[in-house]
Scaffold this motif. Structure first.
Motif, short mmCIF file in Angstrom:
data_model
loop_
_atom_site.label_atom_id
_atom_site.label_comp_id
_atom_site.label_asym_id
_atom_site.label_seq_id
_atom_site.Cartn_x
_atom_site.Cartn_y
_atom_site.Cartn_z
N VAL A 57 -28.45 -21.82 -30.11
CA VAL A 57 -28.95 -23.13 -30.55
C VAL A 57 -28.49 -24.22 -29.61
O VAL A 57 -29.26 -25.13 -29.26
N PHE A 58 -27.23 -24.15 -29.16
CA PHE A 58 -26.71 -25.18 -28.27
C PHE A 58 -27.46 -25.17 -26.93
O PHE A 58 -27.79 -26.23 -26.38
N MET A 59 -27.72 -23.98 -26.41
CA MET A 59 -28.48 -23.90 -25.16
C MET A 59 -29.90 -24.43 -25.35
O MET A 59 -30.44 -25.14 -24.50
N ILE A 64 -34.07 -28.60 -24.59
CA ILE A 64 -35.04 -29.54 -25.17
C ILE A 64 -34.72 -30.96 -24.76
O ILE A 64 -35.62 -31.75 -24.41
N PHE A 65 -33.44 -31.31 -24.77
CA PHE A 65 -33.03 -32.66 -24.36
C PHE A 65 -33.38 -32.91 -22.90
O PHE A 65 -33.85 -33.99 -22.52
N GLY A 89 -34.52 -36.60 -29.10
CA GLY A 89 -33.84 -36.71 -30.38
C GLY A 89 -33.65 -35.37 -31.07
O GLY A 89 -32.61 -35.11 -31.68
N ILE A 90 -34.65 -34.50 -30.97
CA ILE A 90 -34.54 -33.16 -31.56
C ILE A 90 -33.40 -32.38 -30.89
O ILE A 90 -32.59 -31.73 -31.55
N GLY A 91 -33.36 -32.45 -29.55
CA GLY A 91 -32.27 -31.78 -28.85
C GLY A 91 -30.92 -32.40 -29.16
O GLY A 91 -29.93 -31.69 -29.41
N GLY A 92 -30.86 -33.73 -29.16
CA GLY A 92 -29.61 -34.41 -29.45
C GLY A 92 -29.09 -34.14 -30.84
O GLY A 92 -27.87 -34.10 -31.08
N MET A 95 -26.84 -30.99 -30.81
CA MET A 95 -25.71 -30.84 -29.89
C MET A 95 -24.36 -31.01 -30.58
O MET A 95 -23.56 -30.07 -30.67
N THR A 96 -24.06 -32.22 -31.04
CA THR A 96 -22.73 -32.49 -31.59
C THR A 96 -22.41 -31.66 -32.81
O THR A 96 -21.33 -31.05 -32.88
#
Length: 453
Positions: A57-59, A64-65, A89-92, A95-96
């Motif tokens: 998911v992180f990759m 996507i970002f 926004g979807i990628g961001g 992330m955190t």
């Protein structure tokens, strides 16, 4: 990359508007689309991590970002830019929260505080140095570089994640709660839009009230739905745990004042004091430096005094410092501004360390993703409340004043700082419900086991 990108855009809006041949206000949707995507997709980040694995998911989030950044950099019009920002926004959104899940499940609770510090630093530095970096890029290069610079960072991040990040997942992850996702996503998106419109004064009072009422109804419907669903998209039942409740709710109240500072400080420096955008950004850099220094001190302070005592006293200190910005006048020494900026970064860093680490004190590893989604959603929403609150205060104190007069504008901002400081000080009372030994398993502090009371 994510936190920097969310603030660096603001200084580039005039140049972007000129290049795209639109009015600056027409680019408001560019910023809003990013915030809406964050609000909608952060709640399912925990489910995504459990279902598909933290590394995968992180990759995917980074990819996507990066794709969104590339499309932003080559955009030829506002509609294309809005779609690209939605992708960012979807990628961001992933992330955190997913990064925090990986940390929580990789380290014992006794080491979590030290690890949390590393997560907090980018969140603090990005909003403060973003305007400065954006100002430099726009001044010396082209505004498209703001987005294209993310590409090499994303490639490096993908390599690091693939090489080092563990792939935690839950084999018993249920199907996504589609009804809950629609109810909560629609409600939170409309509420975020209402808060943005409230701060920008872009909706009439009647329409704003209608949008707000619909959003609250949808969120109330989600609350009813979540109590009747075995695996809701956002696990509100975690709020039954005192440390989670304190981190999410009490932390949210204290962010009302803190969250408005990135909105008010550029107004103070650029309009009230007459600094250029890059000079105003430069004055915020001590804030970031102090946040890094606090990283070493926060672990020892929490181990010595505990989360309850630190959060109560530190919230008061933060409120006092916010109020002290009301003393800034055109004739004041720049060293006083730098000192205040440094102190602000120092104590706010301590605040976020305590709040963000406390949420995992009573949470088991299998619920870490759920807690991360809940905390991240609350953080995103309360910072929006903070910005809207600051904008409302600014509008109230500026009412009837000549806004083209720098002296009158500055006097109005002084009222904003004092009010935000008082609200932050009062919010320290929210932490009184914590047990003196809550969070000891996080900080390594010795003491008797906390009891419910």
């Amino acid at each position: 990359m994510e936190h920097l990108d969310s603030t660096v855009l603001n200084t580039a809006i005039p140049a972007m508007a000129e290049s795209l041949r639109v009015q600056p206000l027409a680019l408001r949707s560019v910023s809003m689309s990013y915030m809406l995507a964050l609000a909608v997709f952060i709640p399912i980040s925990g489910w995504m991590a459990d279902r598909f694995g933290t590394r995968r998911v992180f990759m995917g989030a980074i990819a996507i970002f990066a794709l969104g950044s590339l499309l932003c950099g080559i955009s030829v019009g506002v509609p294309m830019m809005v779609c690209a920002r939605l992708l960012q926004g979807i990628g961001g959104a992933m992330m955190t929260p997913v990064g925090r899940v990986a940390l929580v499940r990789s380290f014992p609770r006794s080491e979590l505080l030290r690890m949390t510090n590393y997560v907090i630093i980018p969140a603090l530095i990005g909003p403060m140095v973003g305007p400065f970096i954006g100002g430099l890029i726009v001044h010396w290069l082209h505004w498209r570089v703001i987005f294209l610079i993310n590409l090499p960072l994303a490639l490096f991040g993908l390599w690091m994640v693939r090489r080092y990040m563990p792939n935690y997942f839950d084999e018993e992850t249920p199907r996504l709660d589609h009804t809950g996702f629609v109810l909560f996503g629609a409600g939170i998106a409309l509420l975020s839009y209402a808060l943005q419109a409230l701060g920008d004064h872009t909706l009439a009072a009647g329409r704003l009230s209608l949008v707000t009422a619909i959003s609250l109804l949808l969120l109330a419907a989600y609350g009813w739905h979540s109590r009747r669903t075995h695996k809701p998209v956002l696990s509100l039942w975690l709020l039954q745990r005192r440390t989670v409740r304190a981190s999410v709710i009490a932390g949210g109240v204290s962010r009302l004042g803190i969250g408005g500072m990135p909105f008010v400080l550029p107004l103070l420096y650029q309009i009230g004091l007459g600094y250029t955008p890059w000079q105003a950004g430069l004055l915020m850099i001590p804030n970031a430096g102090a946040a890094i220094l606090m990283k070493a001190a926060s672990t020892r302070l929490l181990a010595r005094f505990g989360h309850r005592r630190i959060l109560i006293s530190n919230t008061v200190f933060v409120g006092i410092i916010i109020g002290l910005f009301a003393l800034i006048t055109p004739g004041i020494s720049v060293w006083w501004i730098i000192t205040l900026s440094f102190m602000q970064g120092f104590f706010i860093s301590m605040q976020f360390t305590g709040i963000n680490s406390l949420v995992y004190a009573e949470v088991e590893d299998r619920d870490a993703a759920k807690a991360s989604s809940l905390a991240s959603t609350a953080q995103q929403l309360t910072f929006s409340f903070g910005t809207a609150f600051a904008a409302l205060l600014a509008g109230w104190f500026l009412a009837g004043r000549n806004q083209s007069d720098a002296a009158e504008f500055l006097n109005a901002l002084h009222g904003v700082f004092i009010t935000m400081g008082l609200v932050t000080i009062i919010s320290s009372l929210c932490y009184l419900r914590l047990h003196p030994n809550d969070g000891n398993n996080i900080s390594g502090r010795a003491g008797e086991a906390p009891r419910d009371y």
